[in-house]
Every structure is written in structure tokens, then in C-alpha cells.
Design an enzyme around this catalytic site. Structure first.
Site, PDB file in Angstrom:
ATOM      1  N   HIS A 178       0.818  -1.217   0.000  1.00  0.00           N
ATOM      2  CA  HIS A 178       0.000   0.000   0.000  1.00  0.00           C
ATOM      3  C   HIS A 178       0.853   1.269   0.000  1.00  0.00           C
ATOM      4  CE1 HIS A 178       0.366  -0.312   4.525  1.00  0.00           C
ATOM      5  NE2 HIS A 178       0.392   1.010   4.429  1.00  0.00           N
ATOM      6  N   ASP A 211       0.271  -7.638   1.268  1.00  0.00           N
ATOM      7  CA  ASP A 211       0.672  -6.256   1.531  1.00  0.00           C
ATOM      8  C   ASP A 211       2.194  -6.122   1.604  1.00  0.00           C
ATOM      9  OD1 ASP A 211       0.340  -3.556   1.791  1.00  0.00           O
ATOM     10  OD2 ASP A 211      -0.085  -3.599   3.940  1.00  0.00           O
ATOM     11  N   SER A 294       4.591   2.816   7.643  1.00  0.00           N
ATOM     12  CA  SER A 294       4.316   1.631   6.839  1.00  0.00           C
ATOM     13  C   SER A 294       5.528   1.220   6.010  1.00  0.00           C
ATOM     14  CB  SER A 294       3.154   1.890   5.886  1.00  0.00           C
ATOM     15  OG  SER A 294       1.931   1.595   6.490  1.00  0.00           O
TER      16      SER A 294
END
Length: 451
Positions: A178, A211, A294
Site C-alpha cells: 500500500h 501487503d 508503513s
């Protein structure tokens, strides 16, 4: 509702409001807020009628016992500039202590504004002071030079900031899918090291379901030092953790905590109208993780990578000057054992490989197990003919309660646990049929690619 993968299809989800999604303010004004709803209320639907993966955006996917689920997002509202949204994820089931249920989460990705300035926390004078081996300062000093702040920008100018770390000397950087999603179709990627060196990068491969993504630096320097990889299976609750990232654009930030729990099944979605689900059986940490962390490494006390920081549970308010939610001490990382396997696949072939059982299971919150549905979506069989579940003798109506020794309290939990395995792995399934408990062994099948 149900889920399946490759011959397994997802019937329409029951009507339920989406999990609330926090949105940061963009330079041109506050971003629109997602409609509020009770936390933990997933919206899912299935793959395309022909079993292809992923389905069209109108029908976000959710896998079979091995495939992902996603929220059915409301129609996207207009966004101005970059920084239009923050993603939401759902803890599909918390199996520790027998607790089941769902919680709303936010992916730890910072959608930076186009006019923002990244602030570096590095201090050249600190390098002249020797820190004792084993101290946090020593670990950080060794790890920081091998981390990068990633900026991803789409062809339309939207994008955000995340983190990554050096995987090998050839210039491969591991991060979250992402983080780079904005740059997948003709966008721009850059990676900046703590010393200020900045490189253009390209996507080698991305695995939406896991992910995980791998990018490669263009004209990579010859002095790259890959971070050592630990063993996430040997991590214990209470172990010290160190997280590195760029929270809210503040690159080279180091935070500390402990492993709070293991095997947290987390289903994630970045909140966009085209978003599809990702799954992890996550490491939970109380190290402060915020949007922008992230893709950054979660280290153990020795400095080895044990996970990739990916998601947080955030409060409904707060943030850093923009109203954007931040850490409340509940962060989630993809275990490095799984991430390493995925990254190696992406480097070799550019495509991820997923495990599957070939059955459609209910996605409704439950503490009773993962029930194989009575019918699949679009007329497909709930148990794939000749698939792993079929060969093991499983039938519609069976309720899977364990996978090996892991307690399964819902369909989402089953999916997260299967994704810790590889295609070809043999697993023992415990299930109930007509009130009687049975066990069966099956060999997990495979699915190549996200589509």
C-alpha cells in the site's frame, strides 16, 4: 457472506456500514470524511464470476480459507491534492485467550501533502559518540543507514510517504504494497536515505494480498548494507522491539516497545474505491507507529528485522497538526518469515504465490469457527471440485475450528492463518459436522498472482 479463491467465489456480503476511516487534511483543505459506522463491521463481496483474482473494483475480493477479504467501500468522494485518505484495516478475529471479534484499524501510511517538507531527525554529531552494543542507540545507529523514506506519486499527482529497508546489495528495497500502490500504473517512486542521498526507484513486484512489495533503486550505490533478518517464529511476547519509519513525514524516526501479542489476524484495506484486502497473522507491538511508518522494519533487540510495520489501531481523533489519527500503542507488523518468502518470490518472478484450500467460508463474525458455505457466489460450488478441501472430504456446512494447533474462530481467522503457510504445506484441519468433531489432513493448493 463467504469467501473463496480460484474456483471459490464470494457470495454477496450482508449489509453493514463500513469501518470509520480517518482522513488527513490536504493543503487545499480538509479531505472528506468517510461515513461513520461501528468499528469492526466489514463489507465484503467476491471475485469475478469466472473465479479470477482480483475481481473488478465493484466486487472487492475475499479469499477462500486462503484468500483475502476487503471492505466494500462507499463511492469515492472528490479529493484535492495529494493526501486524500488514510487506509482502514480490520482485525478479523483476535484468537488469543479465545477472544473473537473485529476492531477498526488504520494502515500506517502517511499521505504527505505536495507542499510539505520532510524533516530529518538525524544528527551528524551523534555518530561521533560510541554507544554500547545492545543499547537502543547502538541498534538504531546500525540500522538507520539501511532504511529509506519512500515517496510514491501517481500519474495524477496523488501520493504519500512510507518507509522501506535494504533487502540485498543489488538495490532491492522491501516495503508495503500500500506504500507503493499509487505508483503502480505509471507513477513515480523515490527513496531517500538518512544521509540525504535520493534515488529514483521502480517496482519489481507487489503482492496486494500479503501487503508486501519490492522496489529496486535505479543506479544503486555499491555500499548498501542489507539489514539482517531475524526469525519471527521465535519471537516471544515481551521481547523488546524497535521501529524505524517516517511518521507524518518525519523521516528517520526511531521508537521502541515490546511484542504485545502474536498471531493477530488482521484484514487490511487502504480505503480507496479500488482497494482489495490484505491479510497478515500479525505481530502486535506497542512501539509507537503512525502514518508514514508503513513498510519500515520492526527490529528485535539485536537489530534483526522481525517484521514489517503495516497497520495501527488509532483513536478517532488526534494527529499531528492535521486531525489525522495516530498511535495509541497498538501496532501490527507482518512477520518477517512470511515477508521474506514473498519478497524472494517477487524478485524471482515478479508475482506473488498464495496458498489456498479451495473452499468458500463464511465471513461473518463468529467465535464458533469458519463455516463452509452452502453455496458459492455466482453459482460456483462452495467446495472446489478436486481442490484441497474436496480431497480431504470437507463438505458444505462443515465448521473448521482448528488449523493444526491454531484455534479458528471465524472465516477471516482461517484466512490469516492459512496465509502463514506455503502452497504444498500439509496441514491438519479440525472441523465439526452435525455436532461431531473430525480431523483431516490436506495439502494446500496455490494461486499465482493477484489477478
Amino acid at each position: 457472506m463467504s469467501t473463496e479463491n480460484e474456483g471459490n467465489e464470494v457470495p454477496p456480503a450482508p449489509s453493514a456500514p463500513p469501518v470509520p476511516v480517518a482522513s488527513p487534511a490536504s493543503p487545499q483543505g480538509p479531505a472528506p470524511e468517510a461515513p461513520a459506522g461501528p468499528a469492526g463491521a466489514p463489507h465484503v463481496s467476491g471475485p469475478a464470476p469466472d473465479g479470477s483474482w482480483p475481481p473488478p473494483p465493484a466486487t472487492p475480493p475475499y479469499g477462500d480459507g486462503a484468500w483475502g477479504a476487503s471492505y466494500q467501500q462507499p463511492a469515492p468522494k472528490p479529493r484535492s491534492g495529494r493526501g486524500g485518505l488514510v487506509a482502514a484495516v480490520l482485525v478479523a478475529a483476535l484468537v488469543a485467550g479465545g477472544l473473537g471479534g473485529g476492531l477498526g484499524y488504520t494502515l500506517a501510511k502517511d499521505h504527505d501533502s505536495s507542499g510539505s517538507t520532510t524533516v530529518s531527525a538525524s544528527d551528524s554529531s551523534a555518530a561521533q559518540v560510541k554507544r554500547a552494543p545492545g543499547t537502543i542507540a547502538n541498534v538504531a545507529a546500525r540500522a538507520l543507514p539501511s532504511t529509506v523514506t519512500i515517496e510514491a506519486e501517481s500519474s495524477s499527482g496523488e501520493g504519500g510517504t512510507g518507509t522501506g529497508f535494504v533487502f540485498d546489495k543489488q538495490g532491492h528495497i522491501v516495503t508495503n504494497n500500500h506504500v507503493v500502490a499509487d505508483a503502480v500504473d505509471g507513477g513515480k517512486l523515490t527513496a531517500t536515505f538518512p544521509d540525504g542521498r535520493k534515488y529514483n526507484a521502480e517496482i519489481v513486484g507487489h503482492a496486494q494480498g500479503y501487503d508486501v512489495a519490492v522496489i529496486k533503486l535505479k543506479n544503486a550505490p555499491s555500499d548498501l548494507n542489507p539489514l539482517p533478518l531475524g526469525d519471527s517464529d521465535k519471537v516471544a511476547v515481551g521481547d523488546e522491539t524497535i521501529a524505524i519509519g517516517a511518521p507524518f513525514g518525519l523521516s528517520n524516526t526511531v521508537t521502541t516497545g515490546i511484542i504485545s501479542a502474536k498471531n493477530r489476524p488482521v484484514a487490511s484495506s487502504d480505503g480507496s474505491s479500488t482497494s482489495k484486502a490484505s491479510y497478515m497473522s500479525a505481530l502486535q507491538t506497542d512501539a509507537s507507529i503512525n502514518p508514514g511508518n508503513s513498510g519500515g522494519p520492526l527490529l528485535d533487540a539485536s537489530g534483526a528485522v522481525i517484521g514489517i510495520n503495516s497497520a495501527i489501531q488509532s483513536s478517532s481523533s488526534g494527529g499531528f497538526g492535521s486531525g489525522q489519527s495516530g498511535s495509541i500503542g497498538l501496532g501490527f507488523a507482518i512477520p518477517i518469515d512470511q515477508a521474506k518468502y514473498v519478497a524472494q518470490q517477487l524478485i524471482r518472478t515478479g508475482k506473488p504465490v498464495y496458498a489456498k484450500i479451495g473452499a468458500s467460508v463464511s465471513l461473518e463474525d463468529s467465535t464458533n469457527g469458519a463455516k463452509i458455505t452452502d453455496q458459492g457466489a455466482s453459482g460456483a460450488a462452495p467446495v472446489e471440485s478436486g481442490g484441497p478441501a474436496d480431497k480431504a472430504g470437507l463438505k458444505p456446512g462443515d465448521v473448521i475450528t482448528k488449523l493444526d494447533d491454531m484455534v479458528i474462530d471465524s472465516g477471516p481467522t482461517l484466512i490469516g492463518e492459512i496465509w502463514t503457510h506455503k502452497p504444498g504445506d500439509k496441514v491438519t484441519v479440525t472441523y465439526k459436522r452435525d455436532g461431531q468433531e473430525h480431523t483431516a489432513q490436506l495439502t494446500l493448493g496455490s494461486r499465482v498472482g493477484d489477478s
